[in-house]
Design a protein around this motif. Structure first.
Motif, PDB file in Angstrom:
ATOM      1  N   ILE A 176       0.845  -1.184   0.000  1.00  0.00           N
ATOM      2  CA  ILE A 176       0.000   0.000   0.000  1.00  0.00           C
ATOM      3  C   ILE A 176       0.891   1.248   0.000  1.00  0.00           C
ATOM      4  O   ILE A 176       1.776   1.384   0.854  1.00  0.00           O
ATOM      5  CB  ILE A 176      -0.914   0.019   1.237  1.00  0.00           C
ATOM      6  CG1 ILE A 176      -1.771  -1.255   1.280  1.00  0.00           C
ATOM      7  CG2 ILE A 176      -1.809   1.253   1.228  1.00  0.00           C
ATOM      8  CD1 ILE A 176      -2.512  -1.457   2.587  1.00  0.00           C
ATOM      9  N   PRO A 177       0.689   2.178  -0.939  1.00  0.00           N
ATOM     10  CA  PRO A 177       1.508   3.397  -0.971  1.00  0.00           C
ATOM     11  C   PRO A 177       1.340   4.213   0.305  1.00  0.00           C
ATOM     12  O   PRO A 177       0.252   4.261   0.889  1.00  0.00           O
ATOM     13  CB  PRO A 177       0.958   4.159  -2.187  1.00  0.00           C
ATOM     14  CG  PRO A 177       0.256   3.133  -3.022  1.00  0.00           C
ATOM     15  CD  PRO A 177      -0.282   2.124  -2.049  1.00  0.00           C
ATOM     16  N   THR A 178       2.399   4.870   0.700  1.00  0.00           N
ATOM     17  CA  THR A 178       2.380   5.666   1.929  1.00  0.00           C
ATOM     18  C   THR A 178       1.323   6.754   1.884  1.00  0.00           C
ATOM     19  O   THR A 178       0.684   7.062   2.900  1.00  0.00           O
ATOM     20  CB  THR A 178       3.759   6.304   2.168  1.00  0.00           C
ATOM     21  OG1 THR A 178       4.755   5.266   2.217  1.00  0.00           O
ATOM     22  CG2 THR A 178       3.800   7.067   3.479  1.00  0.00           C
ATOM     23  N   ASN A 179       1.101   7.339   0.693  1.00  0.00           N
ATOM     24  CA  ASN A 179       0.124   8.425   0.599  1.00  0.00           C
ATOM     25  C   ASN A 179      -1.320   7.948   0.685  1.00  0.00           C
ATOM     26  O   ASN A 179      -2.245   8.760   0.642  1.00  0.00           O
ATOM     27  CB  ASN A 179       0.347   9.232  -0.686  1.00  0.00           C
ATOM     28  CG  ASN A 179       0.095   8.421  -1.950  1.00  0.00           C
ATOM     29  OD1 ASN A 179      -0.083   7.208  -1.904  1.00  0.00           O
ATOM     30  ND2 ASN A 179       0.088   9.095  -3.089  1.00  0.00           N
ATOM     31  N   ARG A 180      -1.522   6.632   0.768  1.00  0.00           N
ATOM     32  CA  ARG A 180      -2.866   6.083   0.978  1.00  0.00           C
ATOM     33  C   ARG A 180      -3.077   5.652   2.430  1.00  0.00           C
ATOM     34  O   ARG A 180      -4.127   5.101   2.768  1.00  0.00           O
ATOM     35  CB  ARG A 180      -3.089   4.880   0.053  1.00  0.00           C
ATOM     36  CG  ARG A 180      -2.947   5.214  -1.421  1.00  0.00           C
ATOM     37  CD  ARG A 180      -4.094   6.056  -1.938  1.00  0.00           C
ATOM     38  NE  ARG A 180      -3.902   6.454  -3.335  1.00  0.00           N
ATOM     39  CZ  ARG A 180      -4.832   6.973  -4.109  1.00  0.00           C
ATOM     40  NH1 ARG A 180      -6.040   7.191  -3.616  1.00  0.00           N
ATOM     41  NH2 ARG A 180      -4.578   7.319  -5.354  1.00  0.00           N
ATOM     42  N   LEU A 181      -2.087   5.903   3.281  1.00  0.00           N
ATOM     43  CA  LEU A 181      -2.169   5.542   4.696  1.00  0.00           C
ATOM     44  C   LEU A 181      -2.399   6.789   5.550  1.00  0.00           C
ATOM     45  O   LEU A 181      -2.115   7.913   5.140  1.00  0.00           O
ATOM     46  CB  LEU A 181      -0.876   4.857   5.140  1.00  0.00           C
ATOM     47  CG  LEU A 181      -0.517   3.544   4.439  1.00  0.00           C
ATOM     48  CD1 LEU A 181       0.867   3.087   4.873  1.00  0.00           C
ATOM     49  CD2 LEU A 181      -1.548   2.472   4.737  1.00  0.00           C
ATOM     50  N   CYS A 182      -2.902   6.567   6.761  1.00  0.00           N
ATOM     51  CA  CYS A 182      -3.037   7.666   7.715  1.00  0.00           C
ATOM     52  C   CYS A 182      -1.669   8.101   8.217  1.00  0.00           C
ATOM     53  O   CYS A 182      -0.674   7.354   8.110  1.00  0.00           O
ATOM     54  CB  CYS A 182      -3.918   7.239   8.892  1.00  0.00           C
ATOM     55  SG  CYS A 182      -5.655   6.995   8.442  1.00  0.00           S
TER      56      CYS A 182
END
Length: 382
Positions: A59-65
């Motif tokens: 999962i890309p970092t920019n899709r994480l909280c």
């Protein structure tokens, strides 16, 4: 009329995962989502590390909280508390689901949002699907259909005409997003096991990142009735327990279901060339409190079953049922021992006292084994 090998309704988790793995097998795949993405999706958005293994992509970092959850604090009916380290993946479902649909596209699936399933008809060996698009009605032809439309599954309900649903709601969940000063820790998931606050699983508090890029606390619960009253009472308890000051609610969200959670026939994987995945298959596990991993695994296994059916000529629903047998068994076992079977906090506490050590050992063992198991043989925890 456009023709596809596989048609998938539902752009949440099960749908795009199924679409990705169908496309990887060179099956012409159409995935639709009725809403325009990114769209609101009330959900915890909390998962375990093996979730990425099932998806098959990091999962890309920019899709994480912004905040990584690495601890769990469990509070029980008798007032006792247990805290432990436990790494989790933390994301918001609007941007995460959008990424999953883009991922399916990257692997070769066709994706359309703002597109709704309306009806189907079976003609010879084909399934004719009627859609409502932004440009009007459209009809397509497909060989296989996957229903991944959640807890109010549109294709399943037309296909099975079952009694496992009722008019109105069988239960609802409600979240308040808020800001406050106090003693809550941003890297911790708080679970409150108390039937007064939640008679389906546990009530919760955790930290999330909204679209504005800022972090907010989330307090929420689920109940079969009067969920607003239950959440307000729980929120007051949280304010006092963690000495919260300057509390400001910035957003409210919720959802409900008409699925009968205690129905023995709730889990249904489909028939003929129609497969159910995720919540549409009834894979809601209130005991675990999470279902996204089961949804992802069912989507991946549905795609595998279709690939095997194409090669072998065997009935796809039989292949799918065989692949899903362990997950279905686990979900059924948890359904029989879930909180819904308890009528008091005393019964719940007795269950927790008896099973907490066993559950902890099981989490430790299965977490280790999942690291060496293949993606398709992951065991859901806890």
């Amino acid at each position: 009329m456009k023709e596809y090998d596989v048609f998938i309704a539902g752009g949440a988790i099960a749908g795009p995962v199924a679409a990705k793995f169908c496309a990887k097998q060179n099956l012409k795949t159409l995935l639709i989502e009725k809403e325009k993405l990114p769209r609101e999706k009330p959900c915890s958005g909390i998962q375990f590390p093996y979730f990425e293994k099932i998806i098959g992509d990091k999962i890309p970092t920019n899709r994480l909280c912004n905040n990584t959850l690495s601890k769990v604090e469990m509070r029980f009916p008798n007032g006792k508390m247990l805290s432990s380290n436990f790494l989790m993946i933390n994301f918001m479902r609007d941007t995460f689901d959008e990424w999953l649909c883009i991922l399916a596209q990257d692997y070769g699936a066709e994706f359309r949002d703002g597109c709704s399933f309306k009806d189907f008809e079976e003609i010879d060996d084909s399934i004719i699907v009627h859609l409502e698009t932004e440009k009007g009605r459209e009809t397509i032809k497909t060989k296989y259909v996957i229903d991944a439309t959640g807890m109010r599954p549109v294709i399943r309900r037309k296909l099975k005409k079952e009694d496992g649903f009722q008019k109105g709601s069988t239960g609802a969940a409600l979240n308040y997003y808020f800001t406050a000063n106090g003693n809550l820790e941003s890297d911790k998931l708080y679970q409150f096991w108390n039937i007064y606050y939640n008679n389906m699983m546990f009530a919760w508090v955790y930290n999330k990142t909204l679209r504005d890029g800022k972090d907010y606390w989330v307090v929420g619960t689920g109940y079969d009735k009067d969920v607003v009253v239950r959440l307000n009472s729980f929120f007051e308890h949280i304010k006092e327990l963690y000495q919260l000051k300057n509390v400001k609610i910035v957003k409210k969200e919720g959802y409900s279901s008409s699925m009968t959670f205690e129905d023995d026939e709730r889990i249904w994987l489909g028939k003929k060339n129609f497969l159910m995945a995720g919540d549409a298959a009834g894979l809601i596990d209130l005991t675990r409190g999470v279902g996204m991993d089961a949804a992802a695994l069912s989507g991946r296994l549905a795609a595998k079953a279709i690939g095997l059916a194409e090669k072998s000529g065997k009935p796809v629903v039989d292949l799918y049922s065989n692949l899903m047998r362990h997950l279905v068994k686990q979900t059924r076992n948890n359904q029989e021992t879930g909180i819904l079977s308890f009528t008091s906090n005393e019964e719940l506490q007795h269950y927790l006292d008896k099973g907490l050590i066993k559950m902890g050992l099981n989490i430790t063992i299965q977490s280790y084994l999942n690291k060496v198991r293949s993606a398709e043989r992951q065991v859901m925890i806890p």
